[in-house]
Motif scaffolding. Structure first.
Motif, mmCIF file in Angstrom:
data_model
loop_
_atom_site.group_PDB
_atom_site.id
_atom_site.type_symbol
_atom_site.label_atom_id
_atom_site.label_comp_id
_atom_site.label_asym_id
_atom_site.label_seq_id
_atom_site.Cartn_x
_atom_site.Cartn_y
_atom_site.Cartn_z
ATOM 1 N N ASN A 59 5.923 9.723 6.915
ATOM 2 C CA ASN A 59 5.926 9.184 5.554
ATOM 3 C C ASN A 59 7.304 8.639 5.222
ATOM 4 O OD1 ASN A 59 5.833 10.135 2.217
ATOM 5 N ND2 ASN A 59 4.215 8.876 3.090
ATOM 6 N N MET A 60 7.878 7.873 6.155
ATOM 7 C CA MET A 60 9.291 7.545 6.050
ATOM 8 C C MET A 60 9.617 6.192 6.675
ATOM 9 S SD MET A 60 12.406 9.895 7.476
ATOM 10 C CE MET A 60 12.147 11.120 6.178
ATOM 11 N N ILE A 61 10.428 5.420 5.958
ATOM 12 C CA ILE A 61 11.081 4.247 6.524
ATOM 13 C C ILE A 61 12.555 4.603 6.702
ATOM 14 C CG2 ILE A 61 11.806 1.867 6.131
ATOM 15 C CD1 ILE A 61 9.275 1.502 4.413
ATOM 16 N N VAL A 62 13.030 4.586 7.944
ATOM 17 C CA VAL A 62 14.451 4.770 8.230
ATOM 18 C C VAL A 62 15.073 3.378 8.310
ATOM 19 C CG1 VAL A 62 16.161 5.571 9.902
ATOM 20 C CG2 VAL A 62 14.115 6.935 9.470
ATOM 21 N N GLY A 214 1.600 5.935 6.875
ATOM 22 C CA GLY A 214 0.685 6.628 5.982
ATOM 23 C C GLY A 214 0.583 5.912 4.646
ATOM 24 N N SER A 215 0.155 6.632 3.640
ATOM 25 C CA SER A 215 -0.060 6.056 2.312
ATOM 26 C C SER A 215 1.259 5.542 1.744
ATOM 27 C CB SER A 215 -0.662 7.120 1.400
ATOM 28 O OG SER A 215 -0.968 6.598 0.148
ATOM 29 N N LEU A 266 8.215 -6.234 2.920
ATOM 30 C CA LEU A 266 6.786 -6.470 2.725
ATOM 31 C C LEU A 266 6.253 -5.582 1.609
ATOM 32 C CD1 LEU A 266 4.100 -7.770 3.557
ATOM 33 C CD2 LEU A 266 3.842 -5.936 5.269
ATOM 34 N N GLY A 267 6.684 -4.337 1.585
ATOM 35 C CA GLY A 267 6.273 -3.443 0.505
ATOM 36 C C GLY A 267 6.699 -3.964 -0.856
ATOM 37 N N TRP A 284 6.702 3.605 -4.814
ATOM 38 C CA TRP A 284 6.668 3.985 -3.401
ATOM 39 C C TRP A 284 6.311 5.464 -3.248
ATOM 40 C CZ3 TRP A 284 7.484 1.000 0.959
ATOM 41 C CH2 TRP A 284 8.002 -0.287 0.766
ATOM 42 N N GLU A 285 5.414 5.761 -2.336
ATOM 43 C CA GLU A 285 5.189 7.145 -1.912
ATOM 44 C C GLU A 285 5.975 7.433 -0.640
ATOM 45 O OE1 GLU A 285 1.456 9.968 -0.483
ATOM 46 O OE2 GLU A 285 1.129 8.484 -2.040
#
Length: 293
Positions: A59-62, A214-215, A266-267, A284-285
């Motif tokens: 559940n992470m963007i580094v 994920g979500s 993109l998000g 953001w989740e």
């Protein structure tokens, strides 16, 4: 750096450890031998050095510039699950949702099945009030043991965590080393049936075999995030090798060589389109950590 008993690695690549398979390195990656090792290390660490916990990286963007300070990853020493009584489990902070739900099934403890569907670890569930299929961590948590950034160890009750939707009040730099969950008596075969139903529903609706996080966005009150994204025309939207999933448009995908910057941008494109189309501002989740390159 203090010299711990566990493993301390400088300039450790994080992309292999997160689901998106993108992003930079940790300045230091620390895998403690046990909770005492973690507490002693944090107590001796320069108070100005940032600390971040890392579970399964689902559940992470580094970000591409990496993560300054120390990233703490809990390994096998923190993955044990034990039965305390007929309805209660104590779980290490590094235990996966699949392991916890499977142990609960074996011991006839119901109400834990939803953890089967969350691709993370107990530490992340507790911190983010992880949930799915109508249940949340706050519904089953009795208490948790934490190590504060200062190295102090505490046990916090459910009521101390200030739980709301996908949020707790745990201070930054806190590492959850264990948690106690309570369910209710239920036949093991009925638990397995529910877990199978959850697994089948995920398989049908989510891009499980893709590089994803994920979500992506929280469900705004009164809405489903995926429906807002779809209505804004974002299904399949791309930026480089980053794409909004066509199967479930609250998931972002790395189709190949997307950078974390591509994925995060993109998000933000999606958030802007949803805001323009519906007036709803998506939150953001997925955690976005580190520094841009």
């Amino acid at each position: 750096m203090p010299q711990p008993r566990g493993k301390l690695t400088p300039n450790a690549p994080l992309a292999p450890l997160v689901w998106f398979k993108s992003g930079g390195a940790a300045e230091w990656l620390f895998e403690p031998a046990d909770a005492d090792d973690l507490a002693a290390f944090l107590a001796a660490l320069d108070p100005q050095t940032p600390v971040m916990g890392l579970g399964l990286g689902s559940n992470m963007i580094v970000r591409d510039g990496g993560v300054p300070g120390v990233v703490v990853r809990l390994g096998k020493a923190f993955a044990a699950v034990e039965q305390l009584d007929d309805t209660t489990l104590r779980c290490g902070g590094g235990a996966s949702g699949i392991l916890v739900s499977s142990k609960a099934r074996d011991w006839g403890i119901g109400g834990i099945e939803f953890l089967r569907s969350i691709p993370g670890t107990v530490g992340g569930f507790v911190r983010m009030n992880g949930g799915a299929y109508g249940r949340e961590t706050c519904d089953i948590l009795v208490d948790c043991e934490i190590v504060l950034r200062s190295g102090e160890r505490r046990v916090l009750a459910n009521a101390d965590l200030g739980y709301t939707y996908r949020h707790s009040s745990l201070p930054e730099g806190t590492i959850v080393v264990s948690a106690t969950f309570r369910g209710f008596p239920k036949a093991s075969e009925d638990i397995q049936t529910e877990m199978d139903r959850i697994a089948a529903a995920r398989e049908e609706s989510q891009p499980l075999r893709s590089k994803t996080g994920g979500s992506t966005f929280k469900n705004p009150e009164g809405y489903k995030a995926w429906a807002l994204v779809d209505a804004a025309g974002c299904r399949g939207l791309r930026r480089g090798d980053a794409q909004v999933s066509e199967k479930h448009c609250n998931f972002l995908l790395n189709l190949g060589d997307a950078t974390s910057a591509d994925i995060e941008a993109l998000g933000e494109d999606v958030r802007a389109r949803v805001k323009a189309q519906s007036g709803v501002e998506l939150e953001w989740e997925i955690q976005r950590v580190g520094v841009a390159k």
